[in-house]
Scaffold this motif. Structure first.
Motif, PDB file in Angstrom:
ATOM      1  N   GLY A   1       0.734  -1.296  -0.048  1.00  0.00           N
ATOM      2  CA  GLY A   1      -0.269   0.033   0.108  1.00  0.00           C
ATOM      3  C   GLY A   1       0.886   1.408   0.008  1.00  0.00           C
ATOM      4  O   GLY A   1       1.791   1.510  -0.654  1.00  0.00           O
ATOM      5  N   ASP A   2       0.787   1.981   0.990  1.00  0.00           N
ATOM      6  CA  ASP A   2       1.231   3.417   0.975  1.00  0.00           C
ATOM      7  C   ASP A   2       2.695   3.407   1.775  1.00  0.00           C
ATOM      8  O   ASP A   2       3.167   4.249   1.817  1.00  0.00           O
ATOM      9  N   ALA A   3       2.998   2.228   2.257  1.00  0.00           N
ATOM     10  CA  ALA A   3       4.216   2.099   3.062  1.00  0.00           C
ATOM     11  C   ALA A   3       5.184   1.268   2.730  1.00  0.00           C
ATOM     12  O   ALA A   3       4.883   0.304   1.982  1.00  0.00           O
TER      13      ALA A   3
ATOM     14  N   LEU B   1      10.606   2.453   8.397  1.00  0.00           N
ATOM     15  CA  LEU B   1       9.226   2.002   7.805  1.00  0.00           C
ATOM     16  C   LEU B   1       9.079   3.837   7.233  1.00  0.00           C
ATOM     17  O   LEU B   1       8.921   4.484   7.842  1.00  0.00           O
ATOM     18  N   THR B   2       8.537   3.764   6.098  1.00  0.00           N
ATOM     19  CA  THR B   2       8.355   5.141   5.432  1.00  0.00           C
ATOM     20  C   THR B   2       6.733   4.999   5.167  1.00  0.00           C
ATOM     21  O   THR B   2       6.212   4.031   4.630  1.00  0.00           O
ATOM     22  N   VAL B   3       6.256   5.941   5.546  1.00  0.00           N
ATOM     23  CA  VAL B   3       4.521   6.261   5.475  1.00  0.00           C
ATOM     24  C   VAL B   3       4.171   7.439   5.131  1.00  0.00           C
ATOM     25  O   VAL B   3       4.949   8.640   5.289  1.00  0.00           O
ATOM     26  N   PRO B   4       3.161   7.861   4.544  1.00  0.00           N
ATOM     27  CA  PRO B   4       2.587   9.038   4.407  1.00  0.00           C
ATOM     28  C   PRO B   4       2.300   9.692   5.770  1.00  0.00           C
ATOM     29  O   PRO B   4       1.916   9.162   6.800  1.00  0.00           O
ATOM     30  N   GLU B   5       2.589  11.033   5.880  1.00  0.00           N
ATOM     31  CA  GLU B   5       2.453  11.599   7.168  1.00  0.00           C
ATOM     32  C   GLU B   5       0.857  11.997   7.351  1.00  0.00           C
ATOM     33  O   GLU B   5       0.385  11.999   8.581  1.00  0.00           O
TER      34      GLU B   5
ATOM     35  N   ASN C   1       0.271   6.095  -9.139  1.00  0.00           N
ATOM     36  CA  ASN C   1       1.179   4.866  -9.077  1.00  0.00           C
ATOM     37  C   ASN C   1       0.763   4.113  -7.854  1.00  0.00           C
ATOM     38  O   ASN C   1       1.178   2.847  -7.918  1.00  0.00           O
ATOM     39  N   LYS C   2       0.074   4.482  -6.895  1.00  0.00           N
ATOM     40  CA  LYS C   2       0.014   3.835  -5.738  1.00  0.00           C
ATOM     41  C   LYS C   2      -1.460   2.853  -5.754  1.00  0.00           C
ATOM     42  O   LYS C   2      -2.588   3.680  -6.135  1.00  0.00           O
ATOM     43  N   PRO C   3      -1.553   1.697  -5.570  1.00  0.00           N
ATOM     44  CA  PRO C   3      -2.847   1.136  -5.539  1.00  0.00           C
ATOM     45  C   PRO C   3      -3.613   1.708  -4.536  1.00  0.00           C
ATOM     46  O   PRO C   3      -3.413   2.097  -3.543  1.00  0.00           O
ATOM     47  N   LYS C   4      -4.970   1.874  -4.943  1.00  0.00           N
ATOM     48  CA  LYS C   4      -5.847   2.643  -4.342  1.00  0.00           C
ATOM     49  C   LYS C   4      -6.206   1.691  -2.882  1.00  0.00           C
ATOM     50  O   LYS C   4      -6.384   0.523  -2.710  1.00  0.00           O
TER      51      LYS C   4
ATOM     52  N   SER D   1       2.813  -4.097  -3.372  1.00  0.00           N
ATOM     53  CA  SER D   1       2.824  -3.396  -4.612  1.00  0.00           C
ATOM     54  C   SER D   1       3.618  -3.846  -5.659  1.00  0.00           C
ATOM     55  O   SER D   1       4.952  -4.360  -5.046  1.00  0.00           O
ATOM     56  N   LYS D   2       3.382  -3.973  -6.669  1.00  0.00           N
ATOM     57  CA  LYS D   2       4.372  -4.490  -7.703  1.00  0.00           C
ATOM     58  C   LYS D   2       5.238  -3.297  -8.361  1.00  0.00           C
ATOM     59  O   LYS D   2       6.058  -3.583  -8.915  1.00  0.00           O
ATOM     60  N   GLY D   3       4.769  -2.128  -8.554  1.00  0.00           N
ATOM     61  CA  GLY D   3       5.339  -1.131  -9.096  1.00  0.00           C
ATOM     62  C   GLY D   3       5.685   0.078  -8.164  1.00  0.00           C
ATOM     63  O   GLY D   3       5.505   0.115  -6.952  1.00  0.00           O
ATOM     64  N   PRO D   4       6.113   1.232  -8.776  1.00  0.00           N
ATOM     65  CA  PRO D   4       6.421   2.380  -7.902  1.00  0.00           C
ATOM     66  C   PRO D   4       5.208   2.691  -6.993  1.00  0.00           C
ATOM     67  O   PRO D   4       4.115   2.588  -7.243  1.00  0.00           O
ATOM     68  N   TRP D   5       5.755   3.297  -5.925  1.00  0.00           N
ATOM     69  CA  TRP D   5       4.459   3.615  -4.924  1.00  0.00           C
ATOM     70  C   TRP D   5       4.724   4.995  -4.582  1.00  0.00           C
ATOM     71  O   TRP D   5       5.904   5.471  -4.557  1.00  0.00           O
TER      72      TRP D   5
END
Length: 571
Positions: free
Chosen positions: A60-62, A87-91, A100-103, A126-130
């Motif tokens: 997902g987003d992480a 771990l990198t996540v949206p703020e 490019n991020k899966p919904k 995710s298989k591609g860029p996030w």
């Protein structure tokens, strides 16, 4: 909440020692930790492609990335054998998602039902860029391997105290309690804390809390200076570019859910101390999937968070200590009517404070201490951790000698471990969005009056650890969390609720309170121990580890043999 210092506004846990030291909850030396490699050969439970924490993965987003262990304020030698990463996540997860991020699902955005907001389905890897519009933040992760050669597959994740403590700093407490005997233990620095990015610490607040010992604690002029320090902290946080409104339990719960998924952990156990119990109870209802069991120690229910419960906690912890002295013949003979003496001193000192000076090892100049009713209550709130000396200190004060109490207060506030460690951006983010919108000043005053009917009204709006909170939160200026944040947690996840009989920071009765709506829970009070019993009590450690081994049947037999402390008897 070792030297136990309790910076104002904190419900934190500190390691045992003396009030002149620092605590594990508050945690100046930066340590460049050793890198942990995927090829290290460290044993531990395995995820889909290797030992937990050794494989980069995006869900997902992480995104989790293995890497060097984080910097820490104090050296932690055990990090040399940890598996670490970030771990990198949206703020801000409410911002629109990038193309490019899966919904991803929206979480915690609608009112709770009987069992909390419905948890979304887990996104696929995710298989591609996030991508995600808006900025991302980075949280440090350290995984301490199990001591066992055949560890259980479900690790334990540690939720730190505070708000504002760094979980990585609490590794020594967890290992001292043998928590990693049979399971890996995962530590992630909650957003804003010392080894996260951004770092939302505000040393100016810690420095003000030390200087404020020389001020009358409940004077309006002190309140104005207090809020000035808060505004300076707000400006510092804004200078980092941080979105102040995203540092709260809702976003942090989503961070931990993202960590579990990116580590490839199907099921884990949660252990939270002090404020970490507050976060754990919200996490249980926001993201119940994947939780095998939950241990909470020093319970602070989100439904009660605020000044009123802090007054109640002080009363319960004080009464537990006073009762233990009264039941010990030597203590009761030497210090009769200790409770009445303390209550009398609070009222007398609030009307006519004592001013003294003391020296502390880390400060070159003498330190001024104003001992008024508010500071006396603040002292005892933490001094229950060193209960054996409390009756003697109160008796000395009653006979005109405030030095022991003043030295303990100053030693705690001026300790290096009390400066620059706490993420006040997270402290205010939680308190000002989840507490003050749902508790008025009048509620706090009523709570104080119920707990301490004899206290002067001038003291009651400033609950222990939470002085000037409403004024601070007006300055901090973040939106309120949704009203359901104050609902009780209802769950059938097996839960152990631990409390200490001397806990004056989170009420001993809070364990039984949360257990009422947790259908598979065990509420246990460990007598004669203060806040966060796991840190100080071998019996509590045994109960905790036995619970994670078998959540249906924690071993509490050790409770029967516990004895009160031998109180110091002055000549």
């Amino acid at each position: 909440m070792s030297p136990r210092t309790t910076p104002r506004r904190r419900l934190a846990r500190r390691l045992p020692a003396t009030l002149a030291g620092a605590t594990a909850g508050v945690l100046v030396v930066g340590l460049a930790a050793m890198p942990a490699h995927a090829e290290s050969g460290i044993d531990g439970p395995t995820g889909p492609t290797g030992p937990i924490g050794t494989v980069a993965r995006t869900v997902g987003d992480a995104r989790f990335e293995p890497g060097p262990c984080p910097r820490t304020a104090d050296p932690i030698p055990d990090l040399a054998r940890a598996r670490c990463g970030t771990l990198t996540v949206p703020e801000n997860r409410s911002r629109p998602k990038g193309p490019n991020k899966p919904k991803g699902p929206k979480e915690a955005s609608k009112p709770m039902g009987a069992k909390g907001p419905k948890e979304p389905k887990e996104p696929n890897e995710s298989k591609g860029p996030w991508a995600h519009e808006g900025r991302r933040i980075t949280l440090a992760v350290a995984i301490m391997p199990a001591e066992s050669r055949t560890p259980a597959p479900d690790p334990i994740v540690w939720f730190a105290g505070g708000p504002g403590d760094d979980a990585v700093s609490e590794i020594p407490m967890a290992l001292a309690g043998d928590l990693n005997r049979d399971r890996d233990v995962i530590f992630m620095s909650q957003r804003g804390t010392y080894s996260a990015d951004p770092v939302l610490t505000c040393p100016n607040i810690d420095e003000f809390n030390a200087r404020a010992l020389g001020l009358v604690s409940n004077a309006p002029s002190t309140g104005r200076l207090h809020v000035e320090a808060t505004r300076a902290c707000r400006d510092r946080v804004d200078g980092t570019g941080a979105d102040r409104g995203t540092y709260n339990d809702i976003e942090s719960s989503a961070d931990y859910d993202a960590l579990r998924k990116t580590l490839g952990v199907k099921q884990w156990n949660v252990f939270g101390i002090s404020y970490g119990t507050h976060l754990a109870l919200n996490y249980m209802r926001l993201h119940p999937k994947g939780i095998r069991s939950v241990g909470i120690d020093g319970v602070l229910p989100p439904s009660l968070g605020g000044g009123a419960v802090t007054w109640k906690a002080a009363r319960e912890g004080f009464d537990g200590l006073f009762k233990a002295c009264a039941e010990q013949p030597a203590c009761n003979t030497r210090y009769p009517n200790l409770k009445a003496t303390f209550l009398r001193l609070v009222s007398e000192l609030e009307a006519d404070p004592i001013t003294t000076t003391v020296t502390v090892p880390v400060h070159p100049e003498p330190v001024k201490v104003v001992l008024d009713g508010g500071n006396l209550v603040t002292w005892l709130t933490s001094a229950t951790h060193v209960a054996a000396g409390v009756p003697r200190s109160i008796d000395e004060l009653a006979h005109g000698n405030p030095q022991r109490i003043a030295e303990q207060l100053a030693g705690g506030k001026y300790s290096p471990q009390a400066i620059g460690r706490v993420a006040h951006g997270l402290v205010y983010g939680v308190f000002c969005s989840q507490w003050t919108p749902y508790e008025s000043r009048a509620d706090i005053i009523r709570g104080g009056r119920r707990a301490f009917p004899s206290f002067p009204r001038s003291m009651l709006a400033n609950a222990p650890q939470l002085a000037w909170l409403h004024d601070d939160c007006r300055a901090w200026d973040v939106p309120p969390a949704p009203p359901w944040i104050r609902d009780v947690t209802r769950s059938d996840i097996p839960t152990l609720a631990l409390s200490g009989g001397f806990d004056a920071q989170t009420a001993p009765s809070n364990g039984a309170y949360v257990a009422r709506t947790l259908s598979r829970s065990h509420a246990v009070t460990v007598p004669y121990v203060a806040h966060v019993v796991f840190a100080d009590s071998p019996c509590a450690q045994t109960i905790t580890t036995s619970f994670f081994a078998d959540p249906a049947a924690p071993d509490t037999r050790c409770l029967a043999g516990l004895q009160p402390p031998q109180f110091e008897i002055a000549p």
